[in-house]
Design a protein around this motif. Structure first.
Motif, PDB file in Angstrom:
ATOM      1  N   TYR A   2       0.781  -1.212   0.014  1.00  9.82           N
ATOM      2  CA  TYR A   2       0.008   0.099   0.007  1.00  9.82           C
ATOM      3  C   TYR A   2       0.756   1.312  -0.058  1.00  9.82           C
ATOM      4  O   TYR A   2       0.783   2.300  -0.853  1.00  9.82           O
ATOM      5  CB  TYR A   2      -0.917  -0.073   1.154  1.00  9.82           C
ATOM      6  N   LYS A  26      -1.948   6.605   6.779  1.00  8.36           N
ATOM      7  CA  LYS A  26      -3.372   6.669   5.978  1.00  8.36           C
ATOM      8  C   LYS A  26      -3.645   5.073   5.901  1.00  8.36           C
ATOM      9  O   LYS A  26      -4.978   4.814   6.178  1.00  8.36           O
ATOM     10  CB  LYS A  26      -2.965   6.819   4.656  1.00  8.36           C
ATOM     11  N   TYR A  27      -2.633   4.017   5.791  1.00  8.60           N
ATOM     12  CA  TYR A  27      -3.092   2.699   5.695  1.00  8.60           C
ATOM     13  C   TYR A  27      -3.651   2.214   7.019  1.00  8.60           C
ATOM     14  O   TYR A  27      -4.768   1.578   7.113  1.00  8.60           O
ATOM     15  CB  TYR A  27      -1.777   1.880   5.564  1.00  8.60           C
ATOM     16  N   TRP A  41      -5.224   3.977   9.236  1.00  7.55           N
ATOM     17  CA  TRP A  41      -6.652   4.934   9.202  1.00  7.55           C
ATOM     18  C   TRP A  41      -7.780   4.056   8.455  1.00  7.55           C
ATOM     19  O   TRP A  41      -8.744   3.714   9.124  1.00  7.55           O
ATOM     20  CB  TRP A  41      -6.600   6.113   8.686  1.00  7.55           C
ATOM     21  N   LEU A  42      -7.089   3.288   7.393  1.00  5.39           N
ATOM     22  CA  LEU A  42      -8.232   2.465   6.386  1.00  5.39           C
ATOM     23  C   LEU A  42      -8.406   1.033   7.071  1.00  5.39           C
ATOM     24  O   LEU A  42      -9.289   0.414   6.862  1.00  5.39           O
ATOM     25  CB  LEU A  42      -7.906   2.693   5.159  1.00  5.39           C
ATOM     26  N   HIS A  43      -7.066   0.848   7.570  1.00 10.68           N
ATOM     27  CA  HIS A  43      -6.935  -0.773   7.940  1.00 10.68           C
ATOM     28  C   HIS A  43      -6.560  -0.736   9.322  1.00 10.68           C
ATOM     29  O   HIS A  43      -5.291  -0.798   9.523  1.00 10.68           O
ATOM     30  CB  HIS A  43      -6.222  -1.660   7.052  1.00 10.68           C
TER      31      HIS A  43
END
Length: 214
Positions: free
Chosen positions: A144, A169-170, A172-174
């Motif tokens: 990612y 960011k990763y 936050w999404l996962h």
């Protein structure tokens, strides 16, 4: 067997960057590290942006070596206390020592909407010095971040804190399954330990004026 110039030009045009990690502890620092870095400066990934990460228990003994353009060396001092299985999990993220007590509006997420690392808000601010988990999960994270960085490069964008911005960011999404306390990577420059009673891994002083080139 191959044309080295062809490969070099491809990666120079792509602005590829390379990280080289070396563990230098005990007598190995005195005997091998200087020659290792010196030889790498002559032969390793010439023409590319290279960062040497030196993990050591004797940061003050790391030799000062003149590095070439776009090459830098970061010293990471090793462990001061137990760093055990309590830090394991399916997906592990480290809460950043400088931000864990700050309100969310003080977190330095990438605020550029043109970057793949762009975030308006988040749960925590994570430190890219330590992350982990099951092999597949770590690979997903690495893939990612790599794809985000490459897409940013195509758009002439660079995230505020580089790979760390994409890592935030990763996560936050996962969402990570295990949050690791700042005591697992503490910066001794922070004079007040607040509620940190034990330090297990510490930052080494960053002598960028001596170790980093332009």
């Amino acid at each position: 067997m191959f044309d080295p110039n062809l490969f070099d030009q491809k990666h120079i045009q792509s602005q590829s960057s390379v990280a080289l990690t070396v563990f230098a502890v005990g007598k190995y620092l005195d005997v091998y590290l200087g020659n290792f870095i010196t030889s790498a400066e002559k032969h390793f990934m010439l023409g590319l942006q290279v960062t040497y990460y030196v993990f050591t228990d004797q940061a003050d003994k790391v030799p000062i070596i003149e590095l070439g353009p776009r090459r830098s060396l970061k010293v990471i001092q090793e462990f001061k206390g137990r760093f055990g299985s309590e830090a394991l999990g399916d997906s592990v993220a480290l809460v950043h020592a400088w931000y864990y007590k700050l309100p969310k509006d003080k977190f330095t997420y990438d605020r550029n909407p043109k970057s793949k690392a762009y975030m308006e808000t988040g749960d925590y601010y994570y430190h890219a010095a330590i992350f982990g988990g099951l092999c597949d999960n770590v690979k997903d994270l690495a893939d990612y971040c790599f794809l985000g960085i490459m897409e940013d490069k195509l758009n002439n964008v660079e995230a505020l804190w580089h790979d760390e911005s994409h890592l935030n960011k990763y996560f936050w999404l996962h969402k990570p399954s295990r949050l690791v306390s700042p005591e697992y990577c503490w910066d001794p420059v922070i004079n007040e330990k607040r509620d940190i009673n034990v330090t297990r891994l510490i930052w080494a002083p960053k002598h960028y004026d001596k170790l980093r080139t332009r």
